[in-house]
Scaffold this motif. Structure first.
Motif, PDB file in Angstrom:
ATOM      1  N   ILE A 123      51.978  -1.630  55.735  1.00 61.88           N
ATOM      2  CA  ILE A 123      53.024  -0.655  55.394  1.00 61.88           C
ATOM      3  C   ILE A 123      52.391   0.723  55.241  1.00 61.88           C
ATOM      4  CG2 ILE A 123      54.799  -0.016  53.721  1.00 61.88           C
ATOM      5  CD1 ILE A 123      55.049  -2.951  52.990  1.00 61.88           C
ATOM      6  N   GLN A 124      52.961   1.707  55.950  1.00 59.24           N
ATOM      7  CA  GLN A 124      52.439   3.071  55.922  1.00 59.24           C
ATOM      8  C   GLN A 124      53.607   4.024  55.705  1.00 59.24           C
ATOM      9  OE1 GLN A 124      50.439   4.203  59.537  1.00 59.24           O
ATOM     10  NE2 GLN A 124      49.501   6.024  58.628  1.00 59.24           N
ATOM     11  N   SER A 236      60.519   7.965  55.831  1.00 64.15           N
ATOM     12  CA  SER A 236      59.940   7.441  57.067  1.00 64.15           C
ATOM     13  C   SER A 236      58.720   6.598  56.736  1.00 64.15           C
ATOM     14  CB  SER A 236      59.544   8.595  57.998  1.00 64.15           C
ATOM     15  OG  SER A 236      60.680   9.328  58.391  1.00 64.15           O
ATOM     16  N   LEU A 237      58.634   5.445  57.362  1.00 65.85           N
ATOM     17  CA  LEU A 237      57.489   4.558  57.168  1.00 65.85           C
ATOM     18  C   LEU A 237      57.407   3.608  58.361  1.00 65.85           C
ATOM     19  CD1 LEU A 237      58.427   1.719  54.668  1.00 65.85           C
ATOM     20  CD2 LEU A 237      60.076   3.474  55.338  1.00 65.85           C
ATOM     21  N   PRO A 243      58.662   1.570  63.375  1.00 71.85           N
ATOM     22  CA  PRO A 243      59.172   2.703  62.597  1.00 71.85           C
ATOM     23  C   PRO A 243      60.445   2.345  61.833  1.00 71.85           C
ATOM     24  CG  PRO A 243      59.709   2.984  64.905  1.00 71.85           C
ATOM     25  CD  PRO A 243      58.832   1.763  64.827  1.00 71.85           C
ATOM     26  N   VAL A 244      60.525   2.831  60.605  1.00 71.72           N
ATOM     27  CA  VAL A 244      61.694   2.605  59.755  1.00 71.72           C
ATOM     28  C   VAL A 244      62.094   3.938  59.135  1.00 71.72           C
ATOM     29  CG1 VAL A 244      62.568   1.480  57.667  1.00 71.72           C
ATOM     30  CG2 VAL A 244      61.048   0.230  59.211  1.00 71.72           C
ATOM     31  N   ASN A 265      53.568   9.697  49.939  1.00 73.41           N
ATOM     32  CA  ASN A 265      53.525   9.675  51.410  1.00 73.41           C
ATOM     33  C   ASN A 265      52.142  10.106  51.908  1.00 73.41           C
ATOM     34  OD1 ASN A 265      54.000  12.268  50.441  1.00 73.41           O
ATOM     35  ND2 ASN A 265      55.049  12.936  52.299  1.00 73.41           N
ATOM     36  N   SER A 266      51.155   9.381  51.451  1.00 73.81           N
ATOM     37  CA  SER A 266      49.784   9.727  51.830  1.00 73.81           C
ATOM     38  C   SER A 266      49.492   9.424  53.294  1.00 73.81           C
ATOM     39  CB  SER A 266      48.794   8.949  50.948  1.00 73.81           C
ATOM     40  OG  SER A 266      48.857   7.559  51.238  1.00 73.81           O
ATOM     41  N   GLY A 267      50.275   8.552  53.892  1.00 75.16           N
ATOM     42  CA  GLY A 267      50.033   8.178  55.273  1.00 75.16           C
ATOM     43  C   GLY A 267      49.017   7.068  55.424  1.00 75.16           C
TER      44      GLY A 267
END
Length: 469
Positions: A123-124, A236-237, A243-244, A265-267
Motif C-alpha cells: 500500500i502506497q 490517491s493510493l 491505482p485507487v 502521503n509520504s509515498g
C-alpha cells in the motif's frame, strides 16, 4: 451484562395471603373504632375478623395481579436478552469471528476492523483527500452591515447550484450564519486577523465527484471577493500497484473488512500483512458468550422448582420459556458445516457447563483458528444454517411486536392484570358495604343493650326505694 431475574414476590403462599389480608383489613377498618361500651365486647375486632375472613377472594386477586406484574417484567427482560443475543451473533456474522489484523503499524495510515481473510498487500499513499475552501477579501468589521455590499450570494457544489443568500442589510457575521443555516454541505466562519475580517467558506466533505475545479465555485459573489484558497483533492493510493482514488481519507472498500484511515502521503510503499489474532477473536466471542449466559441464567431462574415453595410470579408454567431453553441447547450441537474440523460451536471452544452456561476454551479456539479461520467465521455467517441465522429465527419467533410469543404473553398478562383490577374494585366495594352493615348492626346492638341497662338501673332504683320503706 444484564442481570438475571429471580422470583421475588411469592416465597410462600401463607406469607403472601396473610400480608394481603392484613392490607385489606387496614384498608376497610376506619369507620368503627370505639366499641363494646355497653356490651363489653370488642366489636371492632369482631368486625375486622369477619371482614378478614371474607377477604380471601380480594386477597387472591391482589396476589395474582402482583404475580402477573412480576411475570410481565420477566418477559420484558427475556425480550431484551434474546435481542441482545441476536445482535451479538449478527455482529459476528457481519464482521467475522476471527480477528484478522495488521501485524505492524504504518506511518501513512491506520486500520480498523477485521479483514475477511489473511493476506499481504503493498500500500502506497500519494495524496490525502482535502476539502475545497474559499475566502473573501478583507473587511473592516464583522458586525457593521454597511461594509457588506448588497447583492446575492450563491455557490455551486460539484455542478449543482445551492440556495442563494440576500446580503442586503447583513453583517459579515450574518452572512456566515446564513450560509451555515441555508446551504447544506458548506460551513462558514469569520476569521479575525491583524489585517481585518475574512469570510471563510469550506465544503464539509473532502474530495469531489466531478472535477477538482467544479468541487466548489461561486455563481454569484455579491461583491465579497471570494477566491479559492484550497482546491479539493481526492485521496490517491495504490494497492498492489493498482491505482485507487476516493473522496474520503477513510477507505473501506479496498481490503474487505478493513477501513484504511489515511494520515499521511509520504509515498513510501508499505508491505501490510493481515494475520489472525487469537486475542481479538477471543474478545469478539466473549461478547456472544456473555449474551448467551445472561439469557440462560434468566431462563434457569424461571425453571428451577422447589416443592416447598410456590412460584406464581415465575414463568414456570409458560411453555415458551422451556422452548427457548431447548432451542439454545440444541444450537450448541448444531452442525453448520458438512465437513472439516470446525463444524459446530463446540469446535470453537464454546463448552457447555453444568449450570447451562457457556465457557470459552481458548486452547480449542486457537486450534480452530490455526486450522481454518474461514470455517470459524462460517459457523456464524453461513446463510440459513449458521448460528446467526438460527438465532435470528429464534428472536423473530419470540420478540416480533405482532407475532412474537414473548410479546403476546406480555400482552395477555397485561390484559389479565386489567381484569383483575376491575375485580379488585368490585370485591373491595362488597367488603366496604359488608363492613358498613356490620358496623350498623353492632351499633344498633350496643344501643339496645344500653337501653336495657338504663331500664334495669331504673327498675333497680325503684325496687331499692320500696325495700327501704
Amino acid at each position: 451484562m444484564t442481570s438475571s431475574v429471580t422470583p421475588t414476590s411469592s416465597s410462600t403462599t401463607g406469607t403472601s395471603t396473610t400480608s394481603a389480608a392484613q392490607s385489606t383489613a387496614a384498608a376497610t377498618s376506619a369507620l368503627f373504632q370505639a366499641s363494646g361500651l355497653s356490651s363489653g365486647l370488642d366489636t371492632s375486632a369482631i368486625v375486622d375478623a369477619l371482614i378478614q375472613a371474607d377477604s380471601v377472594q380480594l386477597n387472591s386477586f391482589k396476589q395474582k395481579a402482583s404475580d402477573y406484574q412480576v411475570q410481565i417484567s420477566t418477559l420484558g427482560t427475556l425480550v431484551s436478552q434474546v435481542q441482545a443475543l441476536q445482535t451479538a451473533a449478527s455482529n459476528l456474522a457481519t464482521n467475522g469471528v476471527v480477528s484478522i489484523v495488521p501485524t505492524s503499524t504504518y506511518a501513512d495510515f491506520t486500520t480498523s476492523g477485521s479483514a475477511k481473510a489473511e493476506g499481504n498487500y503493498a500500500i502506497q499513499v500519494s495524496q490525502l483527500a482535502k476539502a475545497a475552501k474559499m475566502r473573501s477579501t478583507n473587511f473592516t468589521s464583522a458586525q457593521d452591515d454597511a461594509v457588506v455590499p448588497d447583492g446575492t450570494l450563491q455557490f455551486s457544489i460539484d455542478g449543482t447550484a445551492t440556495a442563494s443568500i440576500d446580503t442586503t442589510g447583513k453583517t459579515l457575521a450574518d452572512v456566515a450564519e446564513a450560509i451555515n443555516q441555508s446551504i447544506g454541505g458548506l460551513t462558514a466562519s469569520v476569521i479575525s486577523t491583524d489585517n481585518g475580517y475574512y469570510l471563510n467558506v469550506a465544503r464539509t466533505s473532502t474530495g469531489f465527484s466531478t472535477t477538482e475545479g467544479a468541487a466548489l465555485t461561486v455563481v454569484s459573489d455579491a461583491g465579497l471577493g471570494l477566491v479559492t484558497q484550497q482546491s479539493a483533492k481526492n485521496a490517491s493510493l495504490t494497492i498492489d500497484g493498482l491505482p485507487v482514488s476516493r473522496q474520503s481519507n477513510a477507505i473501506s472498500d479496498v481490503v474487505p473488512g478493513i477501513t484504511l484511515n489515511l494520515t499521511g502521503n509520504s509515498g513510501a510503499s508499505n508491505s501490510v500483512s493481515f494475520a489472525a489474532d487469537s486475542s481479538g477473536t477471543e474478545k469478539a466471542l466473549t461478547t456472544f458468550v456473555d449474551a448467551y449466559n445472561t439469557l440462560e441464567q434468566t431462563l434457569s431462574s424461571q425453571l428451577v422448582t422447589d416443592p416447598t415453595q410456590t412460584y406464581g410470579d415465575t414463568l414456570l408454567g409458560h411453555s415458551t420459556t422451556s422452548s427457548i431453553e431447548d432451542s439454545m441447547q440444541s444450537m450448541l450441537s448444531q452442525t453448520v458445516l458438512a465437513s472439516g474440523g470446525v463444524r459446530t460451536l463446540a469446535d470453537l471452544g464454546l463448552e457447555l457447563q453444568r449450570d447451562g452456561t457457556l465457557q470459552l476454551n481458548v486452547a480449542t479456539l486457537q486450534n480452530a483458528i490455526q486450522s481454518s479461520p474461514s470455517a470459524v467465521n462460517a459457523i456464524f455467517s453461513t446463510a440459513t444454517t449458521g448460528i446467526a441465522a438460527t438465532i435470528k429465527t429464534l428472536s423473530d419467533n419470540q420478540t416480533n411486536l405482532l407475532t412474537g410469543s414473548l410479546v403476546l404473553q406480555q400482552n395477555s398478562l397485561e390484559s389479565s392484570v386489567s381484569d383483575l383490577s376491575d375485580q379488585e374494585v368490585s370485591a373491595q366495594a362488597y367488603l366496604d358495604a359488608e363492613r358498613a352493615q356490620l358496623v350498623e348492626q353492632f351499633t344498633n346492638m350496643e344501643t339496645l343493650i344500653s337501653g336495657y341497662k338504663t331500664a334495669t338501673s331504673y327498675l333497680t332504683q325503684i325496687a331499692n326505694l320500696q325495700i327501704s320503706k
